[in-house]
Structure formats: C-alpha cells, structure tokens
Design a protein around this motif. Structure first.
Motif, mmCIF file in Angstrom:
data_model
loop_
_atom_site.group_PDB
_atom_site.id
_atom_site.type_symbol
_atom_site.label_atom_id
_atom_site.label_comp_id
_atom_site.label_asym_id
_atom_site.label_seq_id
_atom_site.Cartn_x
_atom_site.Cartn_y
_atom_site.Cartn_z
ATOM 1 N N UNK A 128 -6.268 4.180 9.919
ATOM 2 C CA UNK A 128 -6.175 5.625 9.820
ATOM 3 C C UNK A 128 -4.855 6.023 9.194
ATOM 4 N N UNK A 129 -4.795 7.227 8.646
ATOM 5 C CA UNK A 129 -3.604 7.709 7.936
ATOM 6 C C UNK A 129 -3.101 8.992 8.589
ATOM 7 N N UNK A 188 -3.310 5.459 14.013
ATOM 8 C CA UNK A 188 -3.093 5.403 12.563
ATOM 9 C C UNK A 188 -1.997 4.382 12.275
ATOM 10 N N UNK A 189 -2.289 3.408 11.452
ATOM 11 C CA UNK A 189 -1.268 2.407 11.125
ATOM 12 C C UNK A 189 -0.715 2.585 9.714
ATOM 13 N N UNK A 219 8.588 0.832 13.180
ATOM 14 C CA UNK A 219 7.433 0.697 12.284
ATOM 15 C C UNK A 219 7.035 -0.767 12.127
ATOM 16 N N UNK A 220 8.039 -1.639 11.953
ATOM 17 C CA UNK A 220 7.751 -3.064 11.797
ATOM 18 C C UNK A 220 7.176 -3.640 13.087
ATOM 19 N N UNK A 221 7.775 -3.282 14.224
ATOM 20 C CA UNK A 221 7.334 -3.808 15.517
ATOM 21 C C UNK A 221 5.914 -3.381 15.834
ATOM 22 N N UNK A 222 5.549 -2.140 15.469
ATOM 23 C CA UNK A 222 4.201 -1.634 15.758
ATOM 24 C C UNK A 222 3.213 -1.900 14.629
ATOM 25 N N UNK A 226 7.537 0.275 4.099
ATOM 26 C CA UNK A 226 7.288 -0.720 5.143
ATOM 27 C C UNK A 226 5.808 -1.083 5.087
ATOM 28 N N UNK A 227 5.498 -2.378 5.163
ATOM 29 C CA UNK A 227 4.099 -2.774 5.206
ATOM 30 C C UNK A 227 3.741 -3.819 4.175
ATOM 31 N N UNK A 228 2.524 -4.324 4.296
ATOM 32 C CA UNK A 228 1.975 -5.329 3.391
ATOM 33 C C UNK A 228 0.789 -4.715 2.663
ATOM 34 N N UNK A 229 0.754 -4.833 1.356
ATOM 35 C CA UNK A 229 -0.289 -4.164 0.574
ATOM 36 C C UNK A 229 -1.696 -4.630 0.939
#
Length: 363
Positions: A38-39, A58-59, A88-91, A29-32
């Motif tokens: 934060x991790x 942390x995103x 995950x997508x919503x946040x 999930x996510x955009x590169x």
C-alpha cells in the motif's frame, strides 16, 4: 506490485532529470524489487506519517519534500532525519520523493494550485533553460512520414504552443555495407546511393532516449544515422511556476477569494498595485526568485511563499505579492500523486495522509 513499477509511473510523468542540482528526489529508502502492499502520500515524512503508514499497512511513503536532503555521515539517531531513516529501514518501509522535478513538470504542483484558483490558459512562468536538444535523423524518403509520426508521438517537435514541428531537407546518402550486415537497400561490398530526408526536431533532453527508441521501431535501416546536440532554446513545457488568466476581478475581492478558496488561516500581501486582477502568476513553495518572471509576464498578482520583509518593499508599485505559506502552496501535491498512480493502477491501495505536516502554527 513492485516498487519499481510505481516509481516508473511517477518518473514518466515527472522525470528525475528535471530536478534542480541541489535537490534529492527519487528513491531514498528501499529496494526497487520489493513488493508494495500500500502507498501513503504526504507532503513531508514525519513520525506521525510513519505511524499512519504502519497503521494502514502501507510499506511505501511518497512525499513531496525529500526526507533526506543533505548528506548523512552516520545514523545514530542524532537528528529527526536520522531517526526517520532508521525507522524506515527497521520497518522495511520504502520512502520516495518527487520534489523540484515535480515543481518543474508541466501540470505539476503549481498547476494543481492554478486549477484550484480557476486559472485558464496556464503556461510555465519561468521556462527551463539549456534543456533542449536538436535531433536530426536521416531516413529513406518513402519512410519519412512514418518516422516523423514516431518523433511527434514520442514527444519531439514542440516549440512553445506549436507541436509537430520539423524541418525537412531532401538529399542523397551514401554507404557501403560490410561483411555480416543485412542492408535494407543496396548490396554488401558495393557503395550505394539512396534518396533520403534529413528530419530535424526539437526534443527536451529528458525525452531524447524515448524518442530515439520510438524512431528505431519505424526506421528501416540496420544502422540508423542521427545527430543530437544542445540548442539555446527555452523548454516551454517544463520550468518553475505558472502564469494564467482569470475573469477580471477587483483586487481586494480576489485576495479574499484566494484566502477562502485555499482555506488559509492568514494571508500576507503587499499593497495592491492594480485595482483589477486579470493575470495571475503562481509558484508553489519558495518563489522569491521568480518575481522578475512575474513582472515580465505582466502579472497583476504573484502568489507564492516565504517572501522576506524587504521583498515586500521591493514589490511596491510593480505588482502585488501574496504569501500564502509554503505548506499551503504545495499541499495539493497529494492529489497529483493520487491521480497519476491510480490512473495506471486503479485497484491499488493508495491513501492520502490525514497528518498535517505544516511546522508553522498560526495562533
């Protein structure tokens, strides 16, 4: 910090090409190109881990087990996986997993476990098959050493415990440069003969492109001549499990030490076969399929997880099986992630989760 910067560091150390065919490692999930604040590191993505990531701002969540393992045809909250994806997508939280590619990486998950148990002389238990390539490069004789150094520095030429391995043949190469070319030697339109060296090296498949890029920087020709083809040779630097040695120890004492060192609530094991333990085989996660490799390597004990009832019968009189639990065998993965990321980005915010995601409760 961009997401792609962090994932590139992980994939340099644990290439995605090392994952098994059934796996789903990588960015889930996510955009590169998204900015990372934060991790949070974990073994499994759970609602509690998501809560923790939100609290720590942390995103990016990096897990060992993929949050998405099988195909999802719709996202309607019908399962825990679907609810986690939606959240995950919503946040706007990216989720990344390094699973069997990290299991198969030299120095990966099981090696972390081996260090905990003070194993020395560690090597891969079950080397990966069909993952090696032979690279052949043709180079002018005066440039041969520079090209060889480039090959070795980029990861070519390792066979078992030997490195900088190559085979070299002297010969003559011919070519004729066409219009618009800029030949290093010879003239346009005239066939040229050059004294060359044919250099042959073994290269893991996941390193071929990196090696070729390194060689091109040192090779003088405008058009570098090379061949790449598969070879039937094990890759001793990648594969499942670890085998190593300890100072000879009473078997019962070793099992008790294993339980205490890993802080196990319970340790299941088959009958002790050899009274003294010297060679130990390990495999993080489910390792039943590697029992034969442990026997081949003459291990006294094989430590893994998820052994079935009848497997313990099969092991009798051959070696001792020690089942330490799936989560317990892989929980040190967070240390691997932490070391790899902070070594490259020492000032970046990286957290290890405080959530214990083990779904098995011991009463």
């Amino acid at each position: 910090m961009k997401l792609k910067d962090i994932t590139a560091v992980i994939e340099e150390a644990a290439p995605l090409t090392l994952q098994e065919s059934y796996d789903n490692s990588g960015l889930l999930v996510g955009n590169t190109d998204m900015d990372i604040t934060g991790v949070l590191l974990c073994v499994d993505v759970t609602p509690s881990v998501m809560d923790e990531a939100e609290a720590l701002k942390c995103n990016l969540i990096i897990s060992h087990h993929p949050m998405i393992f099988s195909g999802q045809k719709r996202l309607i909250g019908a399962s825990l996986t679907q609810r986690l994806i939606y959240r995950a997508i919503k946040q706007d939280v990216a989720v990344y997993a390094a699973h069997t590619n990290l299991d198969n990486t030299f120095g990966g998950v099981t090696f972390m476990l081996g260090h905990r148990l003070s194993l020395h002389n560690m090597r891969v238990l079950s080397p990966r098959r069909n993952g090696m390539r032979k690279l052949v490069v043709y180079v002018p004789e005066v440039y041969a050493e520079r090209v060889r150094e480039a090959l070795f520095s980029a990861g070519a030429g390792t066979v078992g415990r030997y490195d900088q391995c190559s085979y070299n043949i002297r010969g003559e190469g011919t070519f004729r440069a066409g219009e618009g070319t800029h030949p290093f030697v010879g003239e346009v339109g005239i066939r040229h003969t050059e004294s060359e060296i044919r250099i042959e090296c073994i290269v893991p498949d996941y390193r071929v492109q990196r090696v070729l890029e390194a060689v091109r920087k040192e090779h003088p020709y405008e058009e570098m001549a090379y061949d790449v083809w598969p070879v039937e040779l094990p890759d001793y630097l990648s594969g499942a499990g670890v085998v190593g040695e300890i100072e000879p120890c009473d078997a019962e004492v070793f099992l008790k030490r294993l339980k205490n060192t890993l802080q196990l609530p319970v340790l299941r094991h088959s009958p002790i076969v050899r009274p003294v333990v010297h060679r130990v085989a390990l495999c993080g996660g489910s390792g039943t399929e590697f029992i034969q490799d442990a026997l081949y390597n003459e291990a006294d004990v094989f430590i893994s997880a998820d052994f079935k009832y009848h497997t313990f019968f099969d092991a009798q009189e051959r070696l001792t099986l020690a089942d330490i639990g799936h989560y317990e065998s892989e929980k040190f993965v967070m240390e691997w992630f932490y070391e790899v990321i902070t070594k490259k980005f020492p000032t970046f915010v990286v957290h290890k989760t405080s959530t214990v995601s083990n779904p098995i409760i011991y009463l």
